[in-house]
Motif scaffolding. Structure first.
Motif, PDB file in Angstrom:
ATOM      1  N   LEU A 262      39.664  42.493  47.883  1.00 45.42           N
ATOM      2  CA  LEU A 262      38.983  43.501  47.057  1.00 45.42           C
ATOM      3  C   LEU A 262      39.994  44.418  46.382  1.00 45.42           C
ATOM      4  N   MET A 263      41.018  44.848  47.114  1.00 41.06           N
ATOM      5  CA  MET A 263      42.047  45.691  46.525  1.00 41.06           C
ATOM      6  C   MET A 263      42.754  44.969  45.383  1.00 41.06           C
ATOM      7  N   ALA A 264      42.987  43.667  45.562  1.00 39.81           N
ATOM      8  CA  ALA A 264      43.638  42.895  44.495  1.00 39.81           C
ATOM      9  C   ALA A 264      42.767  42.838  43.249  1.00 39.81           C
ATOM     10  N   ARG A 265      41.464  42.609  43.435  1.00 42.95           N
ATOM     11  CA  ARG A 265      40.566  42.553  42.270  1.00 42.95           C
ATOM     12  C   ARG A 265      40.538  43.878  41.535  1.00 42.95           C
ATOM     13  N   ARG A 266      40.499  44.975  42.292  1.00 43.75           N
ATOM     14  CA  ARG A 266      40.457  46.291  41.640  1.00 43.75           C
ATOM     15  C   ARG A 266      41.754  46.590  40.894  1.00 43.75           C
ATOM     16  N   LEU A 267      42.866  46.198  41.482  1.00 43.98           N
ATOM     17  CA  LEU A 267      44.138  46.415  40.801  1.00 43.98           C
ATOM     18  C   LEU A 267      44.206  45.552  39.533  1.00 43.98           C
TER      19      LEU A 267
END
Length: 358
Positions: A262-267
């Motif tokens: 999820l953090m990767a998608r948001r970044l």
């Protein structure tokens, strides 16, 4: 902000708690304890398959020992040309295979295509002077951050069965791929023809705990001896098993991977809103590979952001990195916070604004 790897953070709280609990008292040594036996049974439950499990401390050990069981000294193992096993293990697989070779093939995004593998196999002379192919190894997640689908794995598995090759998966980021696909561990491995798996846990919350999971019993017979000779039969083996207990309990391993993804998608979403920024490959797990203007790259580095620049070898056809651009890799972890993402994006926006002003 350090996005250089998911190895840079420590162990998660449940893993550490399980480790502390297992540290108390005395238990049989060298993995002959009930905790280790329980974890091996747990792997069989997770994969819905009878398995042989060998606990080790590093991914290098897992990959080198797994491949050594599949490839004799006169054999050949095929992998992607940027695969971790050929590019980042300091020759450990070849060392433990006692002279066998790895052959890297090209493929977009770090993936091998069945047709490319078959074509290479067809090109090999059958004379004794050529090392015969014995195994195929794939990385899940790939070195470019993308994920093999079950259908893609199955297609490669079919090639292996047709050609008599063992099929190995380097699952250093196994959990990240699993939650990305939304399938079961069985559907990502043995059901598609995987014979042996390097199961990674260190990148996703463990202190130092990996496993060799063997689905094809023909590859398990000598593994205890291989592991002993490699210094991977640990006297206090229960402390590896304890990490995996904390990792698996309450599906903690899956929650960690979902957070990192999820953090990767948001970044990725935030970066691609900036002018001049695009993704070299889709963000399918916990790694982001943006192509950024060099001025933005410089501004990020000057502000203290840590990450790696990346190679262009496996770019999609037609994609090129210009002289004023940089391809970078950003790796997110179970411990990455929303604030870290926001701070990085603020720095990138500031660098982009300065570039526009110039």
């Amino acid at each position: 902000m350090n996005f250089a790897s998911d190895n840079i953070v420590g162990a998660s709280a449940p893993v550490m708690q399980a480790l502390v609990q297992a540290n108390a008292g005395a238990m049989p040594a060298y993995g002959n304890d009930e905790l280790t036996a329980g974890i091996k049974r747990r792997f069989a439950e997770i994969f819905d398959h009878e398995v042989a499990v060998f606990l080790v401390t590093t991914g290098t050990a897992a990959n080198a020992l797994a491949l050594s069981s599949a490839v004799p000294p006169w054999g050949l193992c095929i992998c992607h040309e940027e695969a971790h096993v050929i590019d980042d293990e300091c020759g450990a697989p070849e060392f433990f295979m006692h002279g066998a070779k790895l052959k890297g093939l090209p493929g977009v995004g770090g993936k091998l295509a069945p047709a490319a593998v078959s074509s290479y196999l067809d090109s090999l002379p059958k004379a004794v002077k050529q090392m015969p192919p014995k195994a195929l190894s794939i990385s899940q997640v790939t070195e470019c951050g993308i994920v093999y689908s079950p259908a893609e794995i199955a297609a490669l598995g079919a090639v292996c069965r047709e050609r008599g090759l063992f099929f190995h998966m380097d699952g250093a980021r196994f959990a990240n791929a699993l939650v990305s696909l939304g399938c079961t561990p069985a559907e990502m491995t043995w059901k598609q023809g995987i014979d042996i798996l390097s199961f990674g846990a260190t990148k996703n919350g463990c202190l130092m705990a990996e496993a060799i999971v063997v689905f094809n019993r023909d590859l398990a017979e000598a593994m205890d001896y291989r592991a002993k000779r490699a210094g991977q039969i640990i006297s206090k083996g229960r402390l590896i098993a304890a990490q995996l207990q904390g990792y698996f309990d309450d599906d903690h391993w899956l929650a960690n991977a979902r957070h990192a993804n999820l953090m990767a998608r948001r970044l990725a979403e935030g970066l691609t809103q900036l002018p001049g920024v695009r993704l070299a490959w889709p963000t399918e797990a916990n790694e982001v590979f943006p192509v950024v203007p060099k001025r933005v790259h410089k501004a990020l580095q000057e502000a203290g952001a840590r990450y790696l620049t990346w190679t262009e070898i496996s770019l999609p056809q037609g994609e090129q990195i210009s002289a004023d651009e940089e391809l970078i890799r950003l790796v997110l972890s179970f411990a990455t916070t929303e604030n870290e993402i926001a701070s990085f994006l603020d720095l990138a926006r500031a660098g982009s604004a300065r570039q526009a002003a110039e």
